[in-house]
Each structure stands twice: as structure tokens, then as C-alpha cells.
Design a protein around this motif. Structure first.
Motif, PDB file in Angstrom:
ATOM      1  N   ARG A   8      43.465  31.013  58.287  1.00  0.00           N
ATOM      2  CA  ARG A   8      44.812  30.959  58.833  1.00  0.00           C
ATOM      3  C   ARG A   8      45.419  32.374  58.840  1.00  0.00           C
ATOM      4  N   ASP A   9      45.236  33.065  57.708  1.00  0.00           N
ATOM      5  CA  ASP A   9      45.772  34.440  57.632  1.00  0.00           C
ATOM      6  C   ASP A   9      45.212  35.307  58.760  1.00  0.00           C
ATOM      7  N   LEU A  10      43.894  35.140  58.989  1.00  0.00           N
ATOM      8  CA  LEU A  10      43.270  35.956  60.042  1.00  0.00           C
ATOM      9  C   LEU A  10      43.841  35.591  61.404  1.00  0.00           C
ATOM     10  N   ASP A  11      44.038  34.306  61.626  1.00  0.00           N
ATOM     11  CA  ASP A  11      44.616  33.867  62.896  1.00  0.00           C
ATOM     12  C   ASP A  11      46.011  34.452  63.076  1.00  0.00           C
ATOM     13  N   THR A  12      46.790  34.380  61.996  1.00  0.00           N
ATOM     14  CA  THR A  12      48.152  34.922  62.053  1.00  0.00           C
ATOM     15  C   THR A  12      48.120  36.407  62.376  1.00  0.00           C
ATOM     16  N   LEU A  33      50.341  51.177  64.793  1.00  0.00           N
ATOM     17  CA  LEU A  33      49.956  49.760  64.678  1.00  0.00           C
ATOM     18  C   LEU A  33      48.481  49.633  64.300  1.00  0.00           C
ATOM     19  N   GLU A  34      47.673  50.415  64.935  1.00  0.00           N
ATOM     20  CA  GLU A  34      46.228  50.364  64.670  1.00  0.00           C
ATOM     21  C   GLU A  34      45.943  50.712  63.212  1.00  0.00           C
ATOM     22  N   LEU A  35      46.630  51.745  62.730  1.00  0.00           N
ATOM     23  CA  LEU A  35      46.444  52.161  61.353  1.00  0.00           C
ATOM     24  C   LEU A  35      46.878  51.046  60.398  1.00  0.00           C
ATOM     25  N   ASP A  36      47.996  50.451  60.731  1.00  0.00           N
ATOM     26  CA  ASP A  36      48.578  49.419  59.867  1.00  0.00           C
ATOM     27  C   ASP A  36      47.676  48.190  59.780  1.00  0.00           C
ATOM     28  N   VAL A  37      46.979  47.846  60.868  1.00  0.00           N
ATOM     29  CA  VAL A  37      46.183  46.623  60.890  1.00  0.00           C
ATOM     30  C   VAL A  37      44.718  46.884  60.580  1.00  0.00           C
ATOM     31  N   LEU A  38      44.138  47.859  61.247  1.00  0.00           N
ATOM     32  CA  LEU A  38      42.693  48.080  61.124  1.00  0.00           C
ATOM     33  C   LEU A  38      42.324  49.239  60.213  1.00  0.00           C
ATOM     34  N   ARG A  43      46.048  45.769  57.015  1.00  0.00           N
ATOM     35  CA  ARG A  43      46.231  44.352  56.694  1.00  0.00           C
ATOM     36  C   ARG A  43      44.915  43.579  56.750  1.00  0.00           C
ATOM     37  N   LEU A  44      44.031  43.936  57.661  1.00  0.00           N
ATOM     38  CA  LEU A  44      42.761  43.213  57.754  1.00  0.00           C
ATOM     39  C   LEU A  44      41.959  43.389  56.474  1.00  0.00           C
ATOM     40  N   THR A  45      41.845  44.597  56.011  1.00  0.00           N
ATOM     41  CA  THR A  45      41.130  44.850  54.762  1.00  0.00           C
ATOM     42  C   THR A  45      41.784  44.062  53.630  1.00  0.00           C
ATOM     43  N   GLY A  46      43.102  44.073  53.652  1.00  0.00           N
ATOM     44  CA  GLY A  46      43.861  43.346  52.623  1.00  0.00           C
ATOM     45  C   GLY A  46      43.451  41.870  52.577  1.00  0.00           C
ATOM     46  N   ILE A  47      43.359  41.242  53.753  1.00  0.00           N
ATOM     47  CA  ILE A  47      42.987  39.832  53.798  1.00  0.00           C
ATOM     48  C   ILE A  47      41.561  39.630  53.303  1.00  0.00           C
ATOM     49  N   LEU A  48      40.700  40.534  53.725  1.00  0.00           N
ATOM     50  CA  LEU A  48      39.277  40.361  53.383  1.00  0.00           C
ATOM     51  C   LEU A  48      39.013  40.517  51.888  1.00  0.00           C
ATOM     52  N   ARG A  70      38.507  41.401  64.573  1.00  0.00           N
ATOM     53  CA  ARG A  70      38.510  42.870  64.665  1.00  0.00           C
ATOM     54  C   ARG A  70      38.192  43.339  66.090  1.00  0.00           C
ATOM     55  N   VAL A  71      37.097  42.764  66.634  1.00  0.00           N
ATOM     56  CA  VAL A  71      36.683  43.175  67.975  1.00  0.00           C
ATOM     57  C   VAL A  71      37.790  42.863  68.986  1.00  0.00           C
ATOM     58  N   LYS A  72      38.378  41.717  68.854  1.00  0.00           N
ATOM     59  CA  LYS A  72      39.428  41.317  69.781  1.00  0.00           C
ATOM     60  C   LYS A  72      40.595  42.296  69.720  1.00  0.00           C
ATOM     61  N   LEU A  73      40.994  42.618  68.467  1.00  0.00           N
ATOM     62  CA  LEU A  73      42.128  43.544  68.305  1.00  0.00           C
ATOM     63  C   LEU A  73      41.789  44.944  68.830  1.00  0.00           C
ATOM     64  N   GLU A  74      40.583  45.390  68.508  1.00  0.00           N
ATOM     65  CA  GLU A  74      40.169  46.720  68.984  1.00  0.00           C
ATOM     66  C   GLU A  74      40.228  46.786  70.508  1.00  0.00           C
ATOM     67  N   THR A  75      39.704  45.744  71.140  1.00  0.00           N
ATOM     68  CA  THR A  75      39.719  45.716  72.604  1.00  0.00           C
ATOM     69  C   THR A  75      41.148  45.747  73.138  1.00  0.00           C
ATOM     70  N   ALA A  76      42.015  44.939  72.526  1.00  0.00           N
ATOM     71  CA  ALA A  76      43.408  44.878  72.980  1.00  0.00           C
ATOM     72  C   ALA A  76      44.089  46.245  72.819  1.00  0.00           C
ATOM     73  N   LEU A  77      43.859  46.870  71.638  1.00  0.00           N
ATOM     74  CA  LEU A  77      44.463  48.189  71.378  1.00  0.00           C
ATOM     75  C   LEU A  77      43.990  49.213  72.405  1.00  0.00           C
ATOM     76  N   ALA A  78      42.672  49.185  72.662  1.00  0.00           N
ATOM     77  CA  ALA A  78      42.117  50.166  73.588  1.00  0.00           C
ATOM     78  C   ALA A  78      42.684  49.977  74.992  1.00  0.00           C
ATOM     79  N   GLU A  79      42.765  48.732  75.419  1.00  0.00           N
ATOM     80  CA  GLU A  79      43.271  48.469  76.769  1.00  0.00           C
ATOM     81  C   GLU A  79      44.719  48.893  76.918  1.00  0.00           C
TER      82      GLU A  79
END
Ligand code: PHE
Length: 346
Positions: A8-12, A33-38, A43-48, A70-79
Motif C-alpha cells: 500500500r505504501d508503495l502504491d501511495t 522531487l527525484e531526490l526526495d523520492v528516489l 522515500r522509496l528507500t525508506g519504505i524498503l 521505481r521504473v515507472k517513476l523514473e520514466t515519468a520523471l524523465a518524460e
């Protein structure tokens, strides 16, 4: 903390981040944003970090979901990044656009002073005859400027050179470039072919043909068997190269204490071609320099044996050469720094 919590956390995290990516106003916000999440402490590391608490068989499942996120977010950030940066570039290009059709600011082109230009023209001609340019001091002593040139103290010939003295006993501003002859003879062994251009000073009352500061170009040749015929031939070639190959030249008797015999060297009047006009004082000739065979006493002062060596010397005013060539009637123009005059020599 179990598998469901982590999922659930990952989905959120995914949903929130995707929303934030879409809303990011510029590239800087996106980077933050990228730094904060990835980022490493994001936050991703935090959840893991919660994975450790799971049953071993659940761990790979969370890992797999996390990777997809991760891949989804990376793609979104890049686009989104491409879109934002592209827009920024376009905006910058528009803001900083240079109007290449505007005329540029012209650079003012400088040019050589006509005195300097005349000296290099003179040097270029004599270089073809093997003459080499030397430097010689502007502050001289009485001995070199006069005595070694066969002009003793109190000799009436001194009247030819009204002299400016400096504050040091026996020192003066050279009145001509001829003392350079002595310096060259003392440092070189014949054959000597020397050219000595430089500034000279005289205590003159200034008029259209007299200045207290002017240039001279001295020439000196010393070798075994040098004769007056060599001097004549050389100066004739010089005059033809400088003023035109059809110009006639002549020698007239002259007087200088340091040459014997001495001559004045004339070239056919450039204005009337020899017929006689006001420019040449109706003589048909213009005097361009003084010259002669180096006096044996001067050779001796130069440390050379007059029984073995002979030489000739000549001295000319580059300003005078330019004046004759271009029909300039006032020597003072060369010292006035008036651009209306100087800019004509480009
Ligand atoms: N020094 C002489 C002058 O000042 C010119 C000159 C040079 C004459 C060399 C003869 C030989 O007028």
C-alpha cells in the motif's frame, strides 16, 4: 508491518509522486522531487527498509513491486523533464535571441605613423642589398656624437648641429644617427652593412622644414676595397626603388666632417620632372640625403685600420622622403598627432 502495508505504501508513493511529477512547474522542482523520492535517503528507500521485518518468502515480492514502481517513476520523471527542459530552452532562446541582421560596431583600424612607415620602406629597400638594422642610443655622449666623428670641441662645424644637452655632464640628445656608425664599427668586423634608423633631436626654431625632434636613417658600409662608385650605384638604386625606376639622380659636392669626400644626393624633381618649378626651387632637383666616404679618422675611432678598410655612409630624413613622395609641405604635420593627416596613410 506486513506485505499488505508495504504494498500500500508503495502504491501511495507511486500515485503521489506521479501527481507531483505532473504538477512540477520547472526542471529544478523536478530534480528536487527525484531526490526526495528516489535519492539514497529518499522515500522509496525508506519504505524498503521495512522489508527486513517481513517473512522471508514475502521479501522478493515487495522487491519486485518496488522495482516496477521505481521504473515507472523514473520514466515519468524523465518524460516530464524532457518537456520542462525543452520549454525552458525555447524560452531562453527567445529571450536571449541575437539579431544578427543588426550592423556590428566597426573596429577602428589603426595604421603605422608615416615616419615609421617611411623607415620600414627605406629598410625594406636596403635589406635587399644585405643591410642589417641596428639600434643605437638616443642619449649619447659628446665624444661619440661629435669628437669621434671628427668634430672637435669648439669646431665651427658644430654649428650644423644645435644641440640639446641633458642634465648629466658630457651627455646630450643625439643630433643625428651618425654616432651609431661608431657603435657598429666597434662591435662588428667588416664587411659591415648597417642601417641605423632612429629619433634625433636638435635645438631648432621650428618652421615648416625644421623640427626639434625627427627621425633619421643612417647607412654604413665598410669593407676592403669599397669605393665611391659603390655608394653612387647603391643610392641610385635606392632612389629608383623609392621614387620610380625612371628617375634620374645626381651627386653634388657637400661637406660633413666625418666623410671625405662628402656629397649631397639629389633626385629629379617629382613635381616638374626636372624642368624647374617652385617645389624644387626651380633647380629641377630635390636633395634627399647627405653622404660620403667614411673619414679615415672616423674608421680609426671605430677601431678599424683605414689602410685596410674603406667605407661609405649616408644619412636621410624619412619624413623628408615622405614629404617629397606625397607632396607634403610642412614637416610639423608629422609631430601634430592630427588624425586628419595621419589617417591618409592607410
Ligand atoms: N649626419 C648627417 C646629418 O645629420 C647626415 C650624414 C650621415 C652625412 C652620414 C654623411 C654621412 O646631416
Amino acid at each position: 508491518m506486513d506485505l499488505a502495508d508495504l504494498t500500500r505504501d508503495l502504491d501511495t508513493l507511486r500515485d503521489e509522486t506521479l501527481a507531483a511529477v505532473a504538477a512540477a512547474p520547472d526542471a529544478a522542482a523536478l530534480d528536487a522531487l527525484e531526490l526526495d523520492v528516489l535519492g539514497k535517503k529518499g522515500r522509496l528507500t525508506g519504505i524498503l527498509r521495512g522489508i527486513g521485518a517481513l517473512a522471508p518468502e514475502d521479501r522478493p515480492k515487495v522487491g519486485a513491486i518496488a522495482n516496477v514502481v521505481r521504473v515507472k517513476l523514473e520514466t515519468a520523471l524523465a518524460e516530464r523533464g524532457t518537456t520542462l527542459r525543452g520549454g525552458e530552452l525555447t524560452a531562453r532562446l527567445a529571450a536571449e535571441a541575437v539579431d544578427v541582421t543588426l550592423p556590428g560596431r566597426p573596429l577602428r583600424r589603426g595604421s603605422l605613423h608615416p615616419s615609421i612607415e617611411a623607415m620600414s620602406e627605406i629598410a625594406a629597400i636596403f635589406e635587399q642589398f644585405g643591410f642589417v638594422t641596428y639600434e643605437s642610443p638616443e642619449i649619447e655622449d659628446d665624444v661619440t656624437n661629435f669628437q669621434m666623428l671628427n668634430i672637435p670641441p669648439d669646431h665651427p662645424a658644430r654649428d650644423l648641429w644645435d644641440t640639446l644637452y641633458v642634465d648629466v655632464e658630457g651627455r646630450l640628445l643625439r643630433t643625428h644617427t651618425s654616432p651609431g656608425q661608431i657603435h657598429v664599427m666597434r662591435t662588428e668586423t667588416p664587411p659591415i652593412r648597417a642601417l641605423l634608423p632612429g629619433r634625433c633631436y636638435r635645438y631648432e626654431s621650428i618652421d615648416a622644414s625644421h623640427a626639434s625632434e625627427f627621425f633619421q636613417v643612417e647607412g654604413l658600409m665598410v669593407d676592403e676595397g669599397t669605393t665611391m662608385a659603390d655608394l653612387k650605384g647603391l643610392l641610385d638604386q635606392f632612389a629608383k626603388a623609392m621614387f620610380g625606376s625612371d628617375k634620374r639622380t645626381r651627386f653634388r659636392p657637400g661637406y660633413y666632417p666625418f666623410t671625405e669626400p662628402s656629397v649631397a644626393f639629389d633626385v629629379e624633381c617629382l613635381v616638374c620632372g626636372g624642368g624647374g618649378c617652385p617645389a624644387c626651387g626651380r633647380t629641377g632637383w630635390m636633395t634627399i640625403l647627405g653622404a660620403g666616404m667614411v673619414h679615415p679618422v672616423v674608421l680609426q675611432y671605430g677601431g678599424l685600420d683605414p689602410e685596410r678598410y674603406q667605407g661609405f655612409a649616408f644619412g636621410m630624413g624619412p619624413e623628408r622622403i615622405k614629404m617629397l613622395k606625397h607632396g607634403i609641405t610642412d614637416l610639423r604635420l608629422f609631430l601634430d598627432d592630427d588624425l586628419r593627416f595621419l589617417e591618409q596613410f592607410r
